[in-house]
Scaffold this active site. Structure first.
Site, PDB file in Angstrom:
ATOM      1  N   CYS A  30       0.797  -1.229   0.000  1.00 57.76           N
ATOM      2  CA  CYS A  30       0.000   0.000   0.000  1.00 57.76           C
ATOM      3  C   CYS A  30       0.831   1.282   0.000  1.00 57.76           C
ATOM      4  CB  CYS A  30      -0.945   0.001   1.195  1.00 57.76           C
ATOM      5  SG  CYS A  30      -2.107  -1.379   1.166  1.00 57.76           S
ATOM      6  N   HIS A  38      -9.436   3.238  -1.616  1.00 61.49           N
ATOM      7  CA  HIS A  38      -8.028   2.864  -1.460  1.00 61.49           C
ATOM      8  C   HIS A  38      -7.560   1.959  -2.602  1.00 61.49           C
ATOM      9  CE1 HIS A  38      -4.262   1.578   0.050  1.00 61.49           C
ATOM     10  NE2 HIS A  38      -4.669   0.497   0.713  1.00 61.49           N
ATOM     11  N   CYS A  44       0.447   2.662   6.469  1.00 64.60           N
ATOM     12  CA  CYS A  44       0.850   1.296   6.787  1.00 64.60           C
ATOM     13  C   CYS A  44       0.852   0.483   5.507  1.00 64.60           C
ATOM     14  CB  CYS A  44      -0.103   0.686   7.801  1.00 64.60           C
ATOM     15  SG  CYS A  44      -1.827   0.627   7.233  1.00 64.60           S
TER      16      CYS A  44
END
Length: 431
Positions: A92, A387, A417
Site C-alpha cells: 500500500c 483505497h 501502513c
C-alpha cells in the site's frame, strides 16, 4: 539517511476518480488510468511531456500482460519514446516509494524532472486456477498432437477448474489485514464506537470537501464505456456524507463475527484508481517559473514484526522522520494518515502517544507525541475516498499539499501502513 543534496519540489499532480472495484471503472486498465492521471498532471501545469526524464509508478497487482506499467504509461501517454520507466511494488506504500525514489534521483542530479505515481484496478485482479489444472494446461501447451493434449488433462477433476479466489492475506502469517486490525483493536483497547465515529468523520469530511470543490481541481476525468456510448467519470463514488454513527453501528463485524469490531463500514473499500505527481529540482522549477506545491523535507520507511501487530509500522516511521527533520508533531500544520481501517489509525495514534509502546517497541525514552483524531484527514481519507493500493500514496501527497496551501501551514506529514509490517512517513515543507 543523509539529507537530500538538491531540494526536490512537487510542481504538479492529479488523480483519477477513485471508484469501488466492480463499479464505474471496471472496464479500465491500470495503464489507462495511469495515463489519464499523467496527462492531466502535465496539461494542467502546462509542462511538455518532453521535459519528463523518467516515469516511476507503483502497483500491487500488475496486469499480467503489462507488468511494467510505468513504461506502458510512457508509451500510451505519448511521452517521448526515450523516456524510461520502471514499476515498484511495495504494497500500500508503492506510490510513496515511487515518489521518494524519484526524489532521490533528482536530489543526486541523475534527473531534473520525474513523473511518479501509482495505479490499481482491483476490478481486474489476475485469477488463478488450482495447481493441477495449471500443470495440465502447461503440459497441453507442449503437446504435439490432439491425443497428447487430451492426455495432459487426465486426472483433472471438475473441482480443479474452480478459480482460486484472490485473498488479501499475508504470506508470512496467513492472516488478512482485517484480522490484523481486529487483533490491534483488542490489544490497544480501540472501542467499536470510536471506530465508527472515526469512519463517519471520514465520510462527512469527504462529502464536505467534494461539496466545496476542494478535491475536484485535482481530478483527471476518465472516459468509460456505457452501453454503445462513452460516459465521463469525474468524481469518487464511495463517500457517504449522509452516514451516521448509528448506521455504522448496525453493521456486523466481518473478521471476528462474535467478538469483533472491524466492519465493512469502518474499513477502506477495494477501489480502482490512479494518481500522478510531478517532481523537479527546486532550482529547475524556479528557473522555469513552475509552481512549487511543496518541498520534500524528509522521508522514512520502516518494518516491524508482522506476526505481532501488522499495521503499526507508521509509528516507527513517523518517529524516525521527525528525528530526521528535527520536527515534533506540534510543528505540523497538516497530517494525512492512510485509513486502511479506523482501528489501525486509532491504534497508531495510541502507539505514538504511549510511553510504554515507544519504550518497548522503539527504544525511545519518551512518547513521540499526541495526535487528536479530529485533527487529521480534514478532507476525508481512505475509508471514505477509497483505497486503490498502488495509488493512495499519490493522493495523500496531493491532498496534504493542497491543505497546506489552504492553511498556510509550513510543515505537513503523511503516514501509511503496508503489508509485511511496513510503514512510511513523508514530511513536506512549503517553499
Amino acid at each position: 539517511m543523509s539529507s537530500l543534496i538538491r531540494k526536490v519540489a512537487v510542481v504538479a499532480g492529479a488523480r483519477t476518480p477513485f471508484c469501488k472495484a466492480g463499479g464505474q471503472l471496471v472496464r479500465s486498465s491500470a495503464v489507462q488510468l495511469g495515463v489519464a492521471a499523467a496527462r492531466e498532471t502535465l496539461m494542467r501545469a502546462q509542462i511538455r511531456p518532453e521535459r519528463v526524464q523518467q516515469i516511476i509508478f507503483g502497483i500491487v497487482s500488475p496486469p499480467v500482460g503489462a507488468p511494467n506499467i510505468a513504461r506502458e504509461i510512457a508509451l500510451a501517454g505519448a511521452f517521448p519514446t526515450g523516456v524510461p520507466g520502471y514499476t515498484i511494488s511495495m504494497a500500500c506504500i508503492s506510490s510513496n516509494q515511487a515518489i521518494t525514489s524519484a526524489a532521490e534521483a533528482i536530489a543526486l542530479g541523475k534527473a531534473d524532472v520525474i513523473l511518479a505515481g501509482g495505479a490499481e484496478v482491483l476490478s481486474d485482479v489476475p485469477i488463478q486456477y488450482g495447481r493441477r489444472f495449471r500443470d495440465a494446461l502447461f503440459q497441453a501447451s507442449k503437446a504435439r498432437s490432439a491425443s497428447e493434449r487430451l492426455k495432459a488433462f487426465r486426472g483433472v477433476k471438475l473441482s480443479d477448474l474452480a478459480p482460486v479466489a484472490p485473498a488479501i492475506a499475508e504470506t508470512s502469517t496467513g492472516q488478512t489485514m482485517g484480522q490484523s486490525a481486529e487483533k490491534m483493536a483488542k490489544a490497544f483497547g480501540i472501542k467499536r464506537e470510536d471506530q465508527d465515529k472515526f469512519a463517519a468523520q471520514s465520510h462527512h469530511r469527504a462529502g464536505e470537501a467534494w461539496k466545496n470543490k476542494l478535491i475536484s481541481p485535482r481530478i483527471a476525468p476518465v472516459a468509460v464505456p456505457k452501453g454503445k456510448e462513452m460516459a465521463i467519470v469525474t468524481s469518487d463514488d464511495h463517500p457517504r456524507p449522509d452516514t451516521t454513527v448509528e448506521k455504522l453501528a448496525a453493521l456486523k463485524p466481518v473478521f471476528d463475527r462474535e467478538l469483533g469490531s472491524v466492519t465493512a463500514g469502518n474499513s477502506s473499500p477495494l477501489t480502482d484508481g490512479a494518481s500522478a505527481v510531478l517532481l523537479a529540482s527546486e532550482e529547475v522549477a524556479r528557473a522555469e517559473g513552475w509552481p512549487i506545491l511543496g518541498l520534500l523535507r524528509g522521508y522514512q520507511y520502516t518494518a516491524i514484526d508482522p506476526f505481532e501487530h501488522l499495521l503499526m509500522g507508521p509509528v516507527s516511521a513517523v518517529a524516525s522522520v521527525l528525528d530526521q527533520t528535527g520536527l515534533t508533531l506540534s510543528d505540523l500544520g497538516v497530517i494525512e494518515m492512510h485509513e486502511a481501517f479506523a482501528a489501525q489509525v486509532l491504534a497508531n495514534i495510541h502507539g505514538l502517544a504511549s510511553a510504554k509502546y515507544c519504550a518497548e517497541k522503539l527504544g525511545r525514552p519518551a512518547p513521540v507525541g499526541e495526535i487528536d483524531p479530529t485533527f487529521i484527514n480534514q478532507w476525508g481519507g481512505s475509508i471514505s475516498l477509497g483505497h486503490p493500493f498502488g495509488a493512495t500514496g499519490g493522493r495523500l501527497v496531493l491532498q496534504l499539499l493542497d491543505q497546506m496551501a489552504q492553511k498556510s501551514a509550513q510543515f505537513g506529514l503523511i503516514s501509511a501502513c503496508a503489508a509485511g509490517g511496513m510503514g512510511s512517513a513523508l514530511v513536506f515543507e512549503r517553499a
